[in-house]
Design a protein around this motif. Structure first.
Motif, PDB file in Angstrom:
ATOM      1  N   LEU A  14       0.827  -1.209   0.000  1.00 44.03           N
ATOM      2  CA  LEU A  14       0.000   0.000   0.000  1.00 44.03           C
ATOM      3  C   LEU A  14       0.859   1.257   0.000  1.00 44.03           C
ATOM      4  CD1 LEU A  14      -2.726  -1.067   2.611  1.00 44.03           C
ATOM      5  CD2 LEU A  14      -2.868  -1.175   0.131  1.00 44.03           C
ATOM      6  N   CYS A  15       2.110   1.138  -0.436  1.00 45.57           N
ATOM      7  CA  CYS A  15       3.053   2.266  -0.431  1.00 45.57           C
ATOM      8  C   CYS A  15       3.239   2.809   0.986  1.00 45.57           C
ATOM      9  CB  CYS A  15       2.565   3.406  -1.354  1.00 45.57           C
ATOM     10  SG  CYS A  15       2.206   2.880  -3.044  1.00 45.57           S
ATOM     11  N   GLU A  16       3.210   1.911   1.918  1.00 49.53           N
ATOM     12  CA  GLU A  16       3.228   2.345   3.314  1.00 49.53           C
ATOM     13  C   GLU A  16       4.636   2.437   3.900  1.00 49.53           C
ATOM     14  OE1 GLU A  16       3.068  -2.165   3.610  1.00 49.53           O
ATOM     15  OE2 GLU A  16       2.409  -0.585   2.237  1.00 49.53           O
ATOM     16  N   LYS A  17       5.688   1.962   3.164  1.00 52.45           N
ATOM     17  CA  LYS A  17       7.028   1.923   3.733  1.00 52.45           C
ATOM     18  C   LYS A  17       7.966   2.861   2.971  1.00 52.45           C
ATOM     19  CE  LYS A  17       6.763  -2.958   5.088  1.00 52.45           C
ATOM     20  NZ  LYS A  17       7.386  -4.298   4.893  1.00 52.45           N
ATOM     21  N   PRO A  18       8.741   3.670   3.667  1.00 51.03           N
ATOM     22  CA  PRO A  18       9.823   4.414   2.991  1.00 51.03           C
ATOM     23  C   PRO A  18      10.879   3.430   2.504  1.00 51.03           C
ATOM     24  CG  PRO A  18       9.309   5.355   5.153  1.00 51.03           C
ATOM     25  CD  PRO A  18       8.618   4.038   5.090  1.00 51.03           C
TER      26      PRO A  18
END
Length: 485
Positions: A446-450
């Motif tokens: 979900l594009c949740e991590k840098p």
């Protein structure tokens, strides 16, 4: 064989129906027909009414108020001027201990408890007799106290509902109610449905030495009759009132009774100070009929280890069946109803709500575990890509199917993003309802991590979460792990 079974079931049902019509609602269940065949139909339970004096403990205050220690003379009850009788606690034939208030009657001479005499007049001769069950009791018949001596000129019957911590008057008794208690004299027959809980003072029982007038009563049945009719023929009406009026139920419920003897019978307007041995209290019999209060969740009560306890049914537990068992706590406990089905209900602690997975876990698990410290049940082994305490959430990489109900096997589907719900994070865009297209610098479903986290190049964050250190947080971690199995 089939005809025999049907006839017997019909006979049973007729018997149950007749019992219900007459107010005997002390059966817990019966067999009846349904679309599924012969099934058990549950209803309210009540233990049978019996003489409760066999289970009580008695305490006298002051404790040295029983005659005989030291021995002392007293006057004959039939002739108060013959004072050559003796009470001696060390001699069985001359002793009058408190247990003789509850022994079998009919013997000649009769047996009775007797107090010390009024030898310390004008100090009041006042004695409390406390009867305790260490159990809530529902009174079902009149309380009867039979005096071997003259009935007291002044007396109070009191009750407790909290094991003797607090007391309330049940009824006042006096030769002169106005003089003794500043109350107008009344009879229970003067009461109505609106005044049934009134505490009254009666002069009916406070006469002198009349041989035929030795008993004092607390009239339970006369109060029942206000709702059930003079011959108690309409018990259903009484049960309807008990079902809806807690104060009425509590009025007939006790854990302890206390008889406060305030002034012995004098038989005259003055006390004969020359013959003080003629004034004392003597009780030959006390009758108290009732049943264990089991909140309509038991039809029997057992006396073990010197204590009464309900034999609880309906998945309830406790001395009074006052709570649900651990595995059956999915809904609030409630007492059963006095009314018959369908107007009343046994209010069973239903396992289908708190323990069986098909309902409680929305059909995604058939196993639960009980976490005692947080008093909750948790579904174990959630299937169909679900997780959570009740299998009500979706596992990672799955999301809720908005067109499916919670108990649908397809409630969690494999699309990881949704344009309408905007589940992609950090500026990512959902592509074909299947995956998130992330902005540079971010990754993850979900594009949740840098991305820097993958190389270890992210700057350390202040205030990182500390390891849970209290029991509650630790338990929540255990619950969370169970829920993701």
């Amino acid at each position: 064989m089939y005809l025999f079974l049907v006839l017997n079931l019909n006979t049973l049902w007729v018997a149950v129906s007749i019992a219900m019509q007459h107010g005997h609602y002390d059966m817990c269940k019966t067999q009846t027909k349904s679309d599924e065949g012969i099934v058990w139909e549950y209803m309210a339970c009540q233990p049978e009414s019996k003489d409760m004096t066999q289970y009580l403990k008695v305490r006298l205050d002051p404790p040295n108020s029983t005659c005989g220690d030291p021995p002392e003379p007293f006057c004959a009850m039939g002739n108060p001027y013959m004072c050559n009788n003796e009470c001696d606690a060390s001699t069985k034939e001359l002793a009058h201990p408190s247990e003789l208030m509850f022994d079998s009657e009919g013997r000649n001479p009769s047996t009775f408890w007797q107090s010390v005499t009024w030898k310390n007049y004008p100090t009041p001769l006042q004695i409390n007799i406390t009867l305790s069950w260490n159990k809530t009791i529902e009174l079902t018949q009149n309380i009867a106290i039979t005096f071997e001596s003259g009935r007291p000129e002044k007396m109070i019957l009191e009750k407790s509902l909290d094991y003797g911590v607090t007391w309330q008057p049940y009824q006042f008794y006096a030769a002169d109610c106005l003089d003794a208690f500043r109350m107008e004299p009344k009879s229970v027959k003067d009461l109505t449905a609106n005044t049934v809980l009134d505490i009254i003072c009666t002069e009916e029982y406070s006469t002198g030495y009349a041989a035929h007038a030795k008993t004092i009563s607390f009239e339970i049945k006369d109060r029942f009759a206000i709702f059930a009719g003079p011959r108690l023929h309409n018990m259903a009406s009484l049960y309807s009132q008990l079902d809806t009026t807690k104060n009425l139920r509590d009025f007939f419920t006790v854990t302890d009774l206390r008889i406060r003897l305030l002034k012995p019978a004098t038989g005259a307007t003055f006390v004969d100070e020359r013959n003080l041995g003629r004034y004392f209290y003597a009780i030959s019999d006390i009758k108290i009929y009732g049943r264990c209060k089991c909140n309509l969740h038991a039809n029997s009560c057992t006396f073990t280890n010197n204590r009464l306890a309900c034999d609880c049914e309906h998945n309830t537990t406790g001395q009074d069946c006052e709570r649900c068992k651990k595995q059956f706590q999915g809904q609030a406990w409630s007492p059963g109803s006095y009314l018959t089905i369908p107007k009343g209900t046994a209010n069973i602690c239903d396992p289908s709500i708190a323990f069986i997975g098909n309902c409680y876990c929305y059909g995604h698990s058939n196993r639960c575990t009980y976490i005692e410290i947080v008093n909750t049940a948790v579904c174990v082994g959630c299937r169909h890509n679900t997780r959570g305490q009740h299998c009500e959430k979706c596992k990672k990489s799955f999301h809720r199917n908005g067109s499916a109900k919670l108990d649908d096997v397809n409630v969690c589907i494999a699309n990881v993003c949704d344009n309408e719900l905007l589940r992609c994070q950090n500026g990512g865009v959902c592509h074909n309802n299947m995956r998130c297209q992330c902005l540079p610098g971010y990754t993850g479903i979900l594009c949740e991590k840098p991305k820097c986290e993958e190389t270890g190049g992210c700057s350390s964050k202040s205030g990182q979460e500390s390891i849970p250190h209290n029991l509650y947080l630790t338990t929540m971690i255990i619950v969370a792990r169970l829920c993701t199995l």
